[in-house]
Motif scaffolding. Sequence first.
Motif, PDB file in Angstrom:
ATOM      1  N   VAL A  92       0.858  -1.183   0.000  1.00  0.00           N
ATOM      2  CA  VAL A  92       0.000   0.000   0.000  1.00  0.00           C
ATOM      3  C   VAL A  92       0.896   1.235   0.000  1.00  0.00           C
ATOM      4  O   VAL A  92       2.119   1.136   0.115  1.00  0.00           O
ATOM      5  CB  VAL A  92      -0.964   0.028   1.209  1.00  0.00           C
ATOM      6  N   LEU A  93       0.282   2.419  -0.120  1.00  0.00           N
ATOM      7  CA  LEU A  93       1.024   3.663  -0.274  1.00  0.00           C
ATOM      8  C   LEU A  93       0.633   4.665   0.806  1.00  0.00           C
ATOM      9  O   LEU A  93      -0.499   4.647   1.298  1.00  0.00           O
ATOM     10  CB  LEU A  93       0.726   4.299  -1.635  1.00  0.00           C
ATOM     11  N   ASP A 131      -0.533  12.425   6.434  1.00  0.00           N
ATOM     12  CA  ASP A 131      -1.169  11.674   7.508  1.00  0.00           C
ATOM     13  C   ASP A 131      -2.027  10.510   7.051  1.00  0.00           C
ATOM     14  O   ASP A 131      -2.874  10.034   7.809  1.00  0.00           O
ATOM     15  CB  ASP A 131      -2.041  12.623   8.343  1.00  0.00           C
ATOM     16  N   ALA A 132      -1.850  10.026   5.824  1.00  0.00           N
ATOM     17  CA  ALA A 132      -2.793   9.026   5.310  1.00  0.00           C
ATOM     18  C   ALA A 132      -2.094   7.848   4.654  1.00  0.00           C
ATOM     19  O   ALA A 132      -0.953   7.947   4.191  1.00  0.00           O
ATOM     20  CB  ALA A 132      -3.759   9.667   4.317  1.00  0.00           C
ATOM     21  N   VAL A 133      -2.806   6.738   4.617  1.00  0.00           N
ATOM     22  CA  VAL A 133      -2.453   5.579   3.794  1.00  0.00           C
ATOM     23  C   VAL A 133      -3.493   5.476   2.692  1.00  0.00           C
ATOM     24  O   VAL A 133      -4.694   5.641   2.937  1.00  0.00           O
ATOM     25  CB  VAL A 133      -2.409   4.281   4.634  1.00  0.00           C
ATOM     26  N   ARG A 134      -3.017   5.213   1.489  1.00  0.00           N
ATOM     27  CA  ARG A 134      -3.864   5.277   0.285  1.00  0.00           C
ATOM     28  C   ARG A 134      -4.072   3.879  -0.291  1.00  0.00           C
ATOM     29  O   ARG A 134      -3.158   3.060  -0.304  1.00  0.00           O
ATOM     30  CB  ARG A 134      -3.160   6.178  -0.733  1.00  0.00           C
ATOM     31  N   PHE A 135      -5.277   3.643  -0.818  1.00  0.00           N
ATOM     32  CA  PHE A 135      -5.620   2.359  -1.412  1.00  0.00           C
ATOM     33  C   PHE A 135      -6.110   2.608  -2.831  1.00  0.00           C
ATOM     34  O   PHE A 135      -7.191   3.155  -3.048  1.00  0.00           O
ATOM     35  CB  PHE A 135      -6.697   1.661  -0.581  1.00  0.00           C
ATOM     36  N   VAL A 136      -5.284   2.212  -3.806  1.00  0.00           N
ATOM     37  CA  VAL A 136      -5.609   2.386  -5.221  1.00  0.00           C
ATOM     38  C   VAL A 136      -5.309   1.091  -5.968  1.00  0.00           C
ATOM     39  O   VAL A 136      -4.440   1.040  -6.834  1.00  0.00           O
ATOM     40  CB  VAL A 136      -4.840   3.584  -5.840  1.00  0.00           C
ATOM     41  N   PRO A 137      -6.026   0.015  -5.651  1.00  0.00           N
ATOM     42  CA  PRO A 137      -5.737  -1.276  -6.273  1.00  0.00           C
ATOM     43  C   PRO A 137      -6.142  -1.296  -7.740  1.00  0.00           C
ATOM     44  O   PRO A 137      -6.757  -0.358  -8.251  1.00  0.00           O
ATOM     45  CB  PRO A 137      -6.606  -2.242  -5.455  1.00  0.00           C
ATOM     46  N   SER A 138      -5.817  -2.376  -8.418  1.00  0.00           N
ATOM     47  CA  SER A 138      -6.293  -2.570  -9.787  1.00  0.00           C
ATOM     48  C   SER A 138      -7.814  -2.498  -9.809  1.00  0.00           C
ATOM     49  O   SER A 138      -8.480  -2.890  -8.846  1.00  0.00           O
ATOM     50  CB  SER A 138      -5.831  -3.936 -10.312  1.00  0.00           C
ATOM     51  N   LEU A 139      -8.366  -2.011 -10.897  1.00  0.00           N
ATOM     52  CA  LEU A 139      -9.810  -1.816 -10.971  1.00  0.00           C
ATOM     53  C   LEU A 139     -10.571  -3.136 -11.085  1.00  0.00           C
ATOM     54  O   LEU A 139     -11.781  -3.175 -10.864  1.00  0.00           O
ATOM     55  CB  LEU A 139     -10.157  -0.902 -12.141  1.00  0.00           C
TER      56      LEU A 139
END
Length: 464
Positions: A426-427, A432-440
């Motif tokens: 994850v990124l 202050d955040a963790v980002r979730f941008v998985p494959s669609l």
Amino acid sequence: MTSRHLPRVAHRTLRASKRSGQSVRSASSFSSEPVQALLDKSNAYILPVYARPPFVLTHGKGAYVWDTQSRKYLDFSAGIAVNALGHADEGVAKVLAHEAGKLLHTSNAFHHQWSARLAELLVSLTQKAGGLGWETGSATSTSGAKIFFANSGTEANEGALKIARKVGKTRWAAQNGKEWDDPASDKFEIVCFENAFHGRSMGALSVTTNPKYQKPFAPLIPGVKVGLYNAIDQVNNLVTDKTCAVIVEPIQGEGGVHPAQVDFLRALRKRCNETGAVLIYDEIQCGLYRTGTLWAHSTFPIDCHPDMVTMAKPLANGYPIGAVLMRDSVAEVMAAGTHGTTFGGSPLACALGHHVLSRLSEPSFIAHIQETSAYLTARLSQLPEWFPEVLQPGVRGTGLILGLGFRNGEHPGKLVQMARERGVLVLTAGKDAVRFVPSLNIAREEVDVAVDVLESCLGMLITA
């Protein structure tokens, strides 16, 4: 967190490790001799502008990647929101091999068959889905908008800013009875917003308002004004008759996964109309179905729509391509020689883009995105309730661009490392955040793996 939660956390930790097929790994376990040799070679020859973890990826399939030591990772970053169809997609690989064997590059000195097809698809889908001033379901036509193809999101933003400067000069000249290149023209200012990220070349960097990115390379381009994101009361003073462009992300990705308020975008649209400024939406990370619709602004009222949209990341599933979509009223100021690129819009890039976009736009695929994003959002929304000491309330974002805010600014980086050691990538985002941008095309089962690992990591954070 009270002690009554600990059995659940411990159970989740064990279950997450089993489901991901990983054991918890320390950094020292990455230091095998072959890996270290590759890392040493990278250190010796590659410009050190990235802080990468100490392992080497070799291949991927679907939502997973493997390293040189055969360790498997669930990639919930998708190459920073790029691999819309996942890794090693068979359809993408087939198009790549077929087109590379026919016509790899022509330059823009000649026509080829794929750029016009991809441009038509982008415009017609925008008309159907709503965007760029069209009502949802507008009749398809080849008029009303134009496309410029580039090689990346940064290049797309550079092109948009350049075009907007030309529009500003042209509109100033028309109002004042002058030539467009009159040096007296003062309609060249650009408005951007705090926590924005638009790229790292000099123009794009000038509107990426992070001192860490900007300071080493100052002075940047002149005439840039910075506003507060979602501050409606600042808009009228910020955007003036000197403004040629306003560039804004409908959802700030790198800045922390912060959505723009519809009323804020409406105020920007209204003020741009009043001053003759061009409104640019940077949808490089949030566009092309990541929110569950073609554009993040597709579902907004027309009085919130932009004049230009920039795109890149998922368009060719990892092959470099970027594009600017603009209304004809913007495009009309451009002529031969006013902008260009050697590699942008190549036959291979456009063929891949056409293939990927055709698949992403299928109703069944869009329905999958919407269903999976609802499930992911529901699962993530439980975490702030279970870990209120660690997480800020709520889930940021929409669709498959989501974020969790942390109360301690050191925790996002720690969680990213802990999740990676447990086999999930994850990124971070913003401060202050963790980002979730998985494959669609991510599956519900893979969502469960990722969120189980996240929950176990959060439990470890509060018990450490």
